[in-house]
Design a protein around this motif. Sequence first.
Motif, PDB file in Angstrom:
ATOM      1  N   LEU A   1     -12.765  12.167   1.271  1.00  0.00           N
ATOM      2  CA  LEU A   1     -13.326  11.051   2.028  1.00  0.00           C
ATOM      3  C   LEU A   1     -13.618  11.450   3.469  1.00  0.00           C
ATOM      4  O   LEU A   1     -14.115  10.646   4.252  1.00  0.00           O
ATOM      5  CB  LEU A   1     -12.345   9.872   2.017  1.00  0.00           C
ATOM      6  N   GLY A   2     -13.290  12.680   3.794  1.00  0.00           N
ATOM      7  CA  GLY A   2     -13.522  13.135   5.154  1.00  0.00           C
ATOM      8  C   GLY A   2     -12.631  12.438   6.157  1.00  0.00           C
ATOM      9  O   GLY A   2     -13.008  12.210   7.302  1.00  0.00           O
ATOM     10  N   ILE A   3     -11.410  12.094   5.712  1.00  0.00           N
ATOM     11  CA  ILE A   3     -10.510  11.345   6.589  1.00  0.00           C
ATOM     12  C   ILE A   3      -9.306  12.207   6.943  1.00  0.00           C
ATOM     13  O   ILE A   3      -8.703  12.841   6.069  1.00  0.00           O
ATOM     14  CB  ILE A   3     -10.034  10.054   5.886  1.00  0.00           C
ATOM     15  N   ARG A   4      -8.988  12.241   8.226  1.00  0.00           N
ATOM     16  CA  ARG A   4      -7.743  12.883   8.645  1.00  0.00           C
ATOM     17  C   ARG A   4      -6.922  11.848   9.390  1.00  0.00           C
ATOM     18  O   ARG A   4      -7.437  11.164  10.272  1.00  0.00           O
ATOM     19  CB  ARG A   4      -8.029  14.105   9.529  1.00  0.00           C
ATOM     20  N   LEU A   5      -5.654  11.761   9.035  1.00  0.00           N
ATOM     21  CA  LEU A   5      -4.815  10.742   9.664  1.00  0.00           C
ATOM     22  C   LEU A   5      -4.434  11.178  11.063  1.00  0.00           C
ATOM     23  O   LEU A   5      -4.066  12.332  11.284  1.00  0.00           O
ATOM     24  CB  LEU A   5      -3.555  10.507   8.828  1.00  0.00           C
ATOM     25  N   ALA A   6      -4.515  10.261  12.006  1.00  0.00           N
ATOM     26  CA  ALA A   6      -4.046  10.547  13.356  1.00  0.00           C
ATOM     27  C   ALA A   6      -2.538  10.696  13.305  1.00  0.00           C
ATOM     28  O   ALA A   6      -1.864  10.037  12.510  1.00  0.00           O
ATOM     29  CB  ALA A   6      -4.447   9.406  14.290  1.00  0.00           C
ATOM     30  N   ALA A   7      -1.986  11.565  14.138  1.00  0.00           N
ATOM     31  CA  ALA A   7      -0.537  11.750  14.154  1.00  0.00           C
ATOM     32  C   ALA A   7       0.128  10.446  14.548  1.00  0.00           C
ATOM     33  O   ALA A   7      -0.331   9.767  15.465  1.00  0.00           O
ATOM     34  CB  ALA A   7      -0.172  12.850  15.154  1.00  0.00           C
ATOM     35  N   ARG A   8       1.182  10.103  13.811  1.00  0.00           N
ATOM     36  CA  ARG A   8       1.925   8.897  14.174  1.00  0.00           C
ATOM     37  C   ARG A   8       2.689   9.157  15.455  1.00  0.00           C
ATOM     38  O   ARG A   8       3.072  10.296  15.752  1.00  0.00           O
ATOM     39  CB  ARG A   8       2.899   8.505  13.055  1.00  0.00           C
ATOM     40  N   ASN A   9       2.934   8.111  16.230  1.00  0.00           N
ATOM     41  CA  ASN A   9       3.597   8.330  17.503  1.00  0.00           C
ATOM     42  C   ASN A   9       5.090   8.630  17.373  1.00  0.00           C
ATOM     43  O   ASN A   9       5.717   9.089  18.312  1.00  0.00           O
ATOM     44  CB  ASN A   9       3.360   7.149  18.455  1.00  0.00           C
ATOM     45  N   LYS A  10       5.616   8.377  16.172  1.00  0.00           N
ATOM     46  CA  LYS A  10       7.007   8.798  15.965  1.00  0.00           C
ATOM     47  C   LYS A  10       7.009  10.200  15.352  1.00  0.00           C
ATOM     48  O   LYS A  10       6.117  10.535  14.577  1.00  0.00           O
ATOM     49  CB  LYS A  10       7.727   7.838  14.996  1.00  0.00           C
ATOM     50  N   GLN A  11       7.994  10.991  15.696  1.00  0.00           N
ATOM     51  CA  GLN A  11       8.050  12.332  15.128  1.00  0.00           C
ATOM     52  C   GLN A  11       8.303  12.240  13.623  1.00  0.00           C
ATOM     53  O   GLN A  11       9.073  11.427  13.155  1.00  0.00           O
ATOM     54  CB  GLN A  11       9.137  13.177  15.833  1.00  0.00           C
ATOM     55  N   ALA A  12       7.657  13.133  12.907  1.00  0.00           N
ATOM     56  CA  ALA A  12       7.693  13.046  11.451  1.00  0.00           C
ATOM     57  C   ALA A  12       9.083  13.329  10.898  1.00  0.00           C
ATOM     58  O   ALA A  12       9.812  14.130  11.440  1.00  0.00           O
ATOM     59  CB  ALA A  12       6.692  14.023  10.855  1.00  0.00           C
TER      60      ALA A  12
ATOM     61  N   PRO B   1       0.830  -1.205   0.000  1.00  0.00           N
ATOM     62  CA  PRO B   1       0.000   0.000   0.000  1.00  0.00           C
ATOM     63  C   PRO B   1       0.862   1.252   0.000  1.00  0.00           C
ATOM     64  O   PRO B   1       2.028   1.197   0.377  1.00  0.00           O
ATOM     65  CB  PRO B   1      -0.764  -0.123   1.321  1.00  0.00           C
ATOM     66  N   GLY B   2       0.283   2.367  -0.427  1.00  0.00           N
ATOM     67  CA  GLY B   2       1.032   3.618  -0.443  1.00  0.00           C
ATOM     68  C   GLY B   2       0.201   4.733   0.142  1.00  0.00           C
ATOM     69  O   GLY B   2      -0.986   4.554   0.428  1.00  0.00           O
ATOM     70  N   SER B   3       0.841   5.857   0.337  1.00  0.00           N
ATOM     71  CA  SER B   3       0.087   6.986   0.866  1.00  0.00           C
ATOM     72  C   SER B   3      -0.724   7.615  -0.273  1.00  0.00           C
ATOM     73  O   SER B   3      -0.476   7.359  -1.441  1.00  0.00           O
ATOM     74  CB  SER B   3       1.035   8.011   1.482  1.00  0.00           C
ATOM     75  N   VAL B   4      -1.702   8.422   0.101  1.00  0.00           N
ATOM     76  CA  VAL B   4      -2.561   9.042  -0.912  1.00  0.00           C
ATOM     77  C   VAL B   4      -2.539  10.559  -0.732  1.00  0.00           C
ATOM     78  O   VAL B   4      -2.108  11.074   0.303  1.00  0.00           O
ATOM     79  CB  VAL B   4      -4.019   8.534  -0.805  1.00  0.00           C
ATOM     80  N   ASP B   5      -3.000  11.240  -1.759  1.00  0.00           N
ATOM     81  CA  ASP B   5      -3.022  12.702  -1.731  1.00  0.00           C
ATOM     82  C   ASP B   5      -3.887  13.225  -0.596  1.00  0.00           C
ATOM     83  O   ASP B   5      -4.896  12.635  -0.243  1.00  0.00           O
ATOM     84  CB  ASP B   5      -3.629  13.248  -3.034  1.00  0.00           C
ATOM     85  N   GLU B   6      -3.491  14.382  -0.110  1.00  0.00           N
ATOM     86  CA  GLU B   6      -4.310  15.090   0.879  1.00  0.00           C
ATOM     87  C   GLU B   6      -5.714  15.322   0.321  1.00  0.00           C
ATOM     88  O   GLU B   6      -6.719  15.200   1.012  1.00  0.00           O
ATOM     89  CB  GLU B   6      -3.630  16.430   1.207  1.00  0.00           C
ATOM     90  N   LYS B   7      -5.777  15.591  -0.990  1.00  0.00           N
ATOM     91  CA  LYS B   7      -7.074  15.866  -1.625  1.00  0.00           C
ATOM     92  C   LYS B   7      -7.989  14.639  -1.553  1.00  0.00           C
ATOM     93  O   LYS B   7      -9.180  14.758  -1.250  1.00  0.00           O
ATOM     94  CB  LYS B   7      -6.828  16.253  -3.092  1.00  0.00           C
ATOM     95  N   GLN B   8      -7.417  13.483  -1.820  1.00  0.00           N
ATOM     96  CA  GLN B   8      -8.218  12.258  -1.747  1.00  0.00           C
ATOM     97  C   GLN B   8      -8.768  12.052  -0.342  1.00  0.00           C
ATOM     98  O   GLN B   8      -9.916  11.682  -0.161  1.00  0.00           O
ATOM     99  CB  GLN B   8      -7.374  11.046  -2.156  1.00  0.00           C
ATOM    100  N   LEU B   9      -7.913  12.304   0.640  1.00  0.00           N
ATOM    101  CA  LEU B   9      -8.357  12.130   2.026  1.00  0.00           C
ATOM    102  C   LEU B   9      -9.467  13.115   2.362  1.00  0.00           C
ATOM    103  O   LEU B   9     -10.461  12.765   3.005  1.00  0.00           O
ATOM    104  CB  LEU B   9      -7.181  12.324   2.988  1.00  0.00           C
ATOM    105  N   ARG B  10      -9.294  14.362   1.901  1.00  0.00           N
ATOM    106  CA  ARG B  10     -10.304  15.387   2.186  1.00  0.00           C
ATOM    107  C   ARG B  10     -11.662  14.975   1.634  1.00  0.00           C
ATOM    108  O   ARG B  10     -12.689  15.111   2.288  1.00  0.00           O
ATOM    109  CB  ARG B  10      -9.876  16.731   1.601  1.00  0.00           C
TER     110      ARG B  10
END
Length: 598
Positions: free
Chosen positions: A587-598, A576-585
């Motif tokens: 779908l009304g999905i916001r990713l929870a912050a990962r517990n590791k620093q970005a 699997p891969g990441s998707v565009d911010e636009k695609q997420l928007r």
Amino acid sequence: MSDILGDWKRSHYCGDLRAEQIGEDVCLMGWVHRRRDHGGLIFIDLRDRTGIAQLALDPDRDPEAHGKAENVRNEFVVAAIGKVSPRPEGTVNSKMKTGEVEIEIRELRILSEAKTPPFMLDEFTEVAENLRLKYRYLDLRRDSVQSNLIMRHKVAQTVRNYLTNNDFLEIETPVLTKSTPEGARDYLVPSRVNLGEFYALPQSPQLFKQLLMVAGFDRYFQIVRCFRDEDLRADRQPEFTQIDCELSFVDRDDIMTIMESMIADIFKAALDVDLDLPMPRMTYAEVIDRYGVDNPDLRFEMELQDITSLVSGCGFKVFANVAAKGGLVKALNAKGCATFSRKVLDDLTDFAGIYGAKGLAWVKIQEDGSWQSPIAKFFTEEELKALAEKLEAAPGDLLLFVADSPGIANEALGRLRGHLGHKLGLTDPNSYRFVWVTDFPLLEWDGEERRHMAVHHPFTAPLDEDIPLLDSDPGKARSKAYDLVLNGSEIGGGSIRIHDQAVQSRMFNLLGIGEEEARQKFGFLLDALEFGAPPHGGIAFGLDRVMMILTGAESIRDVIAFPKTQKATCLMSEAPGSVDEKQLRELGIRLAARNKQA
RNA sequence: GGGGCUGUAGUAGAGUCGGUUACAACGCCGGCCUGUCACGCCGGAGGUCGCGGGUUCGAGUCCCGUCAGCCCCGCCA
């Protein structure tokens, strides 16, 4: 710069050429498997999915084609026209299907050049699997996986023919569907049109095929992809293929009879092996008692013996205590294994430990019949005699014992039996031993969730005679479920379903699924059962596992064109891969912050 | 979530007790070769020893971490 195909038409597959074609002009197309340049004469082994044909390019006969052949490299795609000729005396290659002939090439076209592949595409080179998977399209050119997939096609066709001839209809069911309860984790698909809601990919078309029975289609099948978001194994992929069937107005025997004959067709078509029908049937209770596991490998004996009663009062506290607490002491006789070293015995003990056994007691029967064992001293003469008799102990034998709760004692010793079978070479890869396992328990107690869980699934019918147990002692109730086991592998399973709404509701009650929850999750099935549901049942076979056994593959990845790694990724497409911010928007999905620093 | 195995030229491997310039094979490139078929012969190029850190005068080798692949337990009605 490559040549154009032009109006050339392929006349034959490479692997199909035989002495009968001698004298014919042919046009072949394929990949350069290997080139042998003798300075003058050049040979090209041309490969397609059917095999290899030898092209001969003679500089005296056709200087232009020969000149082109000098530039050809491995995996170039070429087309060649020439005459099929007998090979000169003494140069026939009996190892090749096409070894009696070669093609004297008049004209050669290079259709596509190729970089040097990252690994050699021959049958001699072992290549790391991550590299094979990254360049799967090259790996698939190799004979081994390619022939597996060709056989897979043959099996699928055999299934379609058989089921069609037996009045089954192939009907498609949705892939975007609803999350099902009780099962594995679902793969979820967010809905753009219904923000915040999710489809689930099917773990199986279970509910839909039952509804097809209610709809009156009578016999259904589908060769269908199923999805489960669980951890992978050598025989488990997140998406896999089932041969899914459902029938109306039948009982268990009908289904088993129809299906074992389909399996026989498959083995005939794929391996030209004739199976003995009917296949043997055993109850769950019997296979657990005799083999410890519900998927026994029947290619060898080495049955487990229950010796609990023989050791219940013995001086060996470990055995006596387990017996006193309602546990099980089981043993098996590994014939002729008294030669095992201490190290090997330790390894076997570790192996049993994987399945929860706290120890593995052993006895070596000496040549004079005496017992060499750390535990022999705890037993009386009578006890030793009784054990020896029960286990048919003879000089040279190795007796192995596990004492534990019934679940652990059976599983640990049962797995050990399978392990020993492999280790001792008792598992003939060309032998196919089937067994239908029937009368599975309907429910099992989940200690963590403090409730009963369906062993098969919540739509499985109880045995008619066990229906009263649903109220009195549900844990004892047996079901109309059955598995088909081949050489220690579960290749299919199914059941007669509940077609009575009242029974289905009781079942949900037992499973702790409230009325509201049941309505919300599959009210449509409950509704359907009220509109005239025929008695019905079905089965699903794991096509991938069947293919593993037919091909002798050790990994499910070897029978799937584009498999995933153990972490469920595809090394080729990088899914699997990441998707565009636009695609997420959208779908009304916001990713929870990962517990590791970005 | 846990246990185990593996990682060295393009490939698959060897690399001893921590010690000089990391080996040979296959593949690749160049040359020669008219009956090979895993062709042969001669020559050549090709390496951040997965990655990061540590110990040491010195690390492919020892230690810690990490990444990837595989096998298993849990999980998988």
